[in-house]
Scaffold this motif. Structure first.
Motif, PDB file in Angstrom:
ATOM      1  N   UNK A 201      -5.393  46.117 -33.948  1.00  0.00           N
ATOM      2  CA  UNK A 201      -6.141  46.708 -32.833  1.00  0.00           C
ATOM      3  C   UNK A 201      -7.235  47.667 -33.286  1.00  0.00           C
ATOM      4  N   UNK A 202      -6.957  48.646 -34.161  1.00  0.00           N
ATOM      5  CA  UNK A 202      -8.065  49.491 -34.620  1.00  0.00           C
ATOM      6  C   UNK A 202      -9.102  48.707 -35.420  1.00  0.00           C
ATOM      7  N   UNK A 203      -8.666  47.674 -36.137  1.00  0.00           N
ATOM      8  CA  UNK A 203      -9.626  46.844 -36.864  1.00  0.00           C
ATOM      9  C   UNK A 203     -10.559  46.118 -35.895  1.00  0.00           C
ATOM     10  N   UNK A 204      -9.995  45.536 -34.847  1.00  0.00           N
ATOM     11  CA  UNK A 204     -10.807  44.815 -33.877  1.00  0.00           C
ATOM     12  C   UNK A 204     -11.760  45.758 -33.158  1.00  0.00           C
ATOM     13  N   UNK A 205     -11.269  46.920 -32.770  1.00  0.00           N
ATOM     14  CA  UNK A 205     -12.145  47.884 -32.099  1.00  0.00           C
ATOM     15  C   UNK A 205     -13.318  48.274 -32.999  1.00  0.00           C
ATOM     16  N   UNK A 206     -13.031  48.516 -34.279  1.00  0.00           N
ATOM     17  CA  UNK A 206     -14.094  48.917 -35.202  1.00  0.00           C
ATOM     18  C   UNK A 206     -15.122  47.809 -35.383  1.00  0.00           C
ATOM     19  N   UNK A 207     -14.654  46.577 -35.508  1.00  0.00           N
ATOM     20  CA  UNK A 207     -15.568  45.461 -35.714  1.00  0.00           C
ATOM     21  C   UNK A 207     -16.435  45.230 -34.480  1.00  0.00           C
ATOM     22  N   UNK A 208     -15.838  45.250 -33.287  1.00  0.00           N
ATOM     23  CA  UNK A 208     -16.611  45.014 -32.076  1.00  0.00           C
ATOM     24  C   UNK A 208     -17.593  46.157 -31.799  1.00  0.00           C
ATOM     25  N   UNK A 209     -17.221  47.382 -32.092  1.00  0.00           N
ATOM     26  CA  UNK A 209     -18.162  48.490 -31.925  1.00  0.00           C
ATOM     27  C   UNK A 209     -19.312  48.393 -32.916  1.00  0.00           C
TER      28      UNK A 209
END
Length: 291
Positions: A201-209
């Protein structure tokens, strides 16, 4: 509706591997969907053939707007560049696609070819900020990580047109794959590279941001890779530049030389032994010696 025993609609128990919990759709929506941002919708599905195929179909029918994000916990028919097949265990990585409409931002069609490279930069910079691993890009957009002193491919990106004005960009990232689960010897994962974060989840948030920031800056520059800083950032993180390479080109021709630049159209410029320089727009690049 999820059965009471915890299994999903496909009969797979969603808690069968406690190291790989499912993504929380509601939390991701709360953190990523903003009225003034790029991302307009977000859906997590337990399993599908290909998020790219699904999102292209939805976009072509007008069912979704720019900024739609489709994420799958597992894909059974994922595709990479050059129509290569790609597979991974359920919840072992991030498998998602996004819909972009650069024409709505007055980006000329001739600059849309930068989107796969932009996705690579967004992925690399997003991961570096959260996962604490060194990343590099193999032209055009394979993400490389160092595993056991060797460069390994840990992610791939595929861009496809969707209707007259859309582009769907899909990303597949190996997060928690163990050595015995790797699909091919040259593959890697964040876990095997010693990442400090493997929570998806934090990985996905970082990539999408990161993707949102790079895409909106590129659009604001009307797709100009120089003005937006995309070309320079890509070149700085590209492991292909400065190396001897073999380009396997469409039609069966091979081109051997040194990769010396990425030009304004996103093409890899290869210098031959006779001093000639040839830009390559499509093909399979093989690194012939270490950086």
């Amino acid at each position: 509706m999820t059965p009471r025993d915890g299994s999903d609609v496909y009969g797979n128990n969603r808690w069968s591997d406690l190291d790989r919990p499912p993504l929380g759709e509601a939390g991701l929506r709360r953190s990523l969907l903003r009225g003034d941002g790029l991302w307009s919708s977000l859906e997590v599905v337990p399993r599908t053939g290909s998020t790219n195929t699904d999102l292209v179909t939805r976009a072509s029918s007008g069912a979704v707007a720019e900024g739609a994000v489709l994420i799958a916990e597992e894909q059974s028919a994922a595709r990479g560049r050059l129509d290569r097949r790609w597979s991974a265990p359920p919840r072992s990585g991030l498998f998602f696609s996004v819909l972009l409409k650069p024409g709505e931002h007055e980006v000329p069609v001739e600059r849309w070819g930068w989107l796969p490279l932009l996705a690579g930069v967004a992925l690399a910079t997003g991961l570096s900020s959260v996962a604490g691993v060194d990343t590099a890009l193999k032209w055009p957009n394979d993400l490389l990580l160092t595993v056991g002193g060797e460069e390994r491919k840990a992610a791939g990106i595929l861009a496809e047109r969707a209707g007259a004005d859309g582009v769907v960009v899909g990303i597949g990232l190996n997060v928690s794959l163990r050595a015995e689960e790797l699909p091919v010897p040259g593959a890697g994962s964040l876990a095997l590279a010693g990442a400090k974060v493997v929570d998806r989840e934090p990985l996905l948030r970082a990539v999408l941001r990161s993707f949102e920031r790079w895409y909106l800056e590129w659009c604001a520059a009307q797709g100009d890779p120089g003005v937006s800083g995309l070309q320079a950032t890509y070149a700085a993180g590209c492991a292909t530049l400065g190396r001897a390479v073999r380009a396997q080109l469409p039609g069966g021709r091979d081109l051997v030389g040194e990769a010396v630049a990425v030009d304004g159209d996103g093409r890899l410029v290869i210098a031959g032994s006779d001093g000639t320089r040839e830009p390559v727009a499509a093909g399979d690049i093989i690194h012939l010696r270490p950086a």
